[in-house]
Every structure is written in C-alpha cells, then in structure tokens.
Scaffold this motif. Structure first.
Motif: not given
Length: 327
Positions: A17-20, A83-89, A91-92
């Motif tokens: 899921y990290w990819g999408i 764009d903070n929506q691009l940050s995986a961080y 998701l926690k």
C-alpha cells in the motif's frame, strides 16, 4: 569494450500500500493486496525453478515488523513535500491503531523469503517511497531516506546495491548520493518523450505510454549493454524496456496484444544481442492472480526458448552492473 550478449532482466517495484496510498483508499484494495501476498511466493517458486534472476526493488518500510518497529526505523530527516498528502509518514496516524491492517504495510517474512530465494536480488525502492522530483523535498532528505533503507535491510543481512525511483521519478541530480550510499545501479526510463518528467504525468503522456504497450508507438525498447555509460562516482543507469501491464479482465484482445508485444520484443532483443528489461509491481497481479501468473509463465517459457536458441542470459540489475564494469 564489453562483449554484447542477449540479456533478459526483470525488476519489480515491491511496495504494497505504500505505493498507492496517495491515489487509492485502502478499503478499496484489501482483497487486491491479500491476493498479492499470496501470489508472490508463486513468483519466487517460478523464478527459482527456472533460474531467473530478478531485482526486487523493495520499499524499506516493508522490512519493519509493525508500527512500533517502523517508528524506530524512520529517519529524523523526512521529506518536506509542499503537498503533505505525498508523505508516507502520515499513514501511521491514519492506520496505526488497527492491527488487522498491518499486513498491507509490513512484510518482513516475505522480504526474508525473497532475500533467501536463489537468483533474487534484494534492492531498494527507497525507504518511504520517496518522490525525487516533487516540490519541497531536498537532496539531504533523500540521503537520509537511503540510509534508513540500508539500515533496516542490514538487519536481515541484505546489502542494497540497486535502486528504482518511485513513480519512475528519475532524478539525475540525486545519482551521486545514490552511489555514495552504496547504490551501484539504478533503473532509468525509456528515451521516448512520453517517459520524460513522469511527475507531470500529462494526459498525452499517459495515453502514449498505455498505447505503446499494445502497438509500436515508441522507439525500439532493447539496447546493447555496450551502450550503457560508466561514469565516475555515479551508479550505472539501466533503462527499462517494457512495463508488464496488469491483466484486463474485460478485454482479452488487449491482453493478447500486450503479451505478444513483449514476446516479440524479447525475440528481437535476443537476435540483436541486446538487453530487454521488463518491470512491474507485484501488486499488479492482485486483481487477476491466476491469469497473471499464467502470462508470466508464458514469458518465462519464451525466455527459456531464447536462451536455448540465442544464448540469452538472465541477469539482475546487480549482475548487469558487474558484467558491464567487469567486477
């Protein structure tokens, strides 16, 4: 001058899921990723039995056991995307409280299985699916991301020597950092105009990238290994040839066209003593795992015929680097 030989290489962007996460809600893809987790061992079994070298460019976060382990592994310096929506961080905070979802974010046992399977190269897709052309992030943030990826891989005894840029956001300015952090080879994009600056992803580019998978709209996809440039202090750039598009569940004619295009290109590559570099995401098999594996077996069977007829060799990205540089 190196001797040109016919080569077949596969690189996989392993991300779950990290990819999408910035494009598709997880709720819509739970079964999709469950299928992905089941089909990867089948891929590994096929690759091992047929002696196929494969580069698994793996998001570093997948190495973590859970969210607690993830927290201990993240770098202090993170990408400051505009764009903070691009940050995986982020998701926690959204998913970290639901333990039932962790298999969509962490796969340490599967990572270890890949690492221990013969002919497989464990490589990196960056630690946090890092976007190297997005506004706001910096080269030093990228360096810390790579260090985090190397650190978490080292726990499983893996040394990451090849890299694939997420979303194919190939950034020449970051290549020196790649080499300084242990990366000897990177996957670059085809030379066609519709593969340039993928971060922009204009409609015209998407149309041509899609169409070229079925009909010859771009340049010839294979290339002689002697054309790869060895530059001091930079990793070797190994261009992609073709993306194995997912099975279309409604249009069999498109499935046949895309598969025949790949087989034909492989044959041309073998005859011309060139390299053919096929890539996809393991999760691309998630919608139709049985049909996807059947297609993969056809591709591998075709390679084995080319191996017998033209001496085509299976090489990972690391193997290509070693061959081209004589190491």
């Amino acid at each position: 001058m190196i001797k040109d030989i016919p080569v077949f290489t596969i690189s996989l962007d392993f991300e779950l899921y990290w990819g999408i996460f910035d494009k598709v809600p997880l709720a819509d893809r739970k079964q999709y990723f469950a299928n992905t987790l089941r089909v990867i061992p089948e891929m590994l079994s096929l690759f091992e039995s047929q002696q196929i070298q494969v580069t698994w460019a793996t998001v570093g976060m997948l190495f973590a056991k859970d969210w607690s382990d993830w927290t201990n592994a993240v770098p202090a310096l993170r990408p400051s995307y505009h764009d903070n929506q691009l940050s995986a961080y982020r998701l926690k905070e959204e998913f970290g409280r639901d333990g039932s979802l962790k298999d969509f974010f962490f796969a340490p046992e599967l990572v270890q299985q890949i690492h221990q399977t013969p002919y497989q190269e464990m490589a990196t897709h960056t630690f946090a699916h890092y976007y190297c052309q997005e506004a706001g992030q910096t080269v030093e943030q990228f360096r810390e991301d790579l260090r985090a990826a190397q650190s978490i891989a080292k726990r499983q005894g893996a040394k990451l020597e090849s890299l694939v840029f997420p979303r194919n956001q190939f950034n020449k300015q970051y290549l020196r950092v790649c080499r300084e952090e242990g990366i000897n080879a990177v996957r670059s994009n085809p030379s066609d105009w519709f593969w340039k600056q993928t971060v922009e992803d204009k409609l015209s580019k998407r149309i041509f990238r899609t169409g070229d998978a079925y009909l010859p709209l771009g340049k010839r996809t294979s290339y002689p290994l002697s054309s790869l440039k060895i530059e001091d202090a930079l990793p070797l750039s190994i261009p992609a040839s073709r993306f194995l598009r997912p099975v279309d569940g409604k249009r069999d004619i498109l499935n046949k066209l895309r598969l025949n295009r790949i087989l034909s290109e492989m044959t041309v590559s073998a005859k011309r003593k060139e390299c053919y570099h096929l890539w996809w995401h393991p999760h691309n098999f998630g919608s139709h795992p049985v049909r996807s594996m059947a297609d993969l077996k056809i591709i591998i069977d075709h390679y084995k015929k080319l191996e017998q007829q033209y001496g085509m060799q299976s090489m990972s990205m690391r193997s290509i680097y070693e061959y081209v540089t004589g190491r």
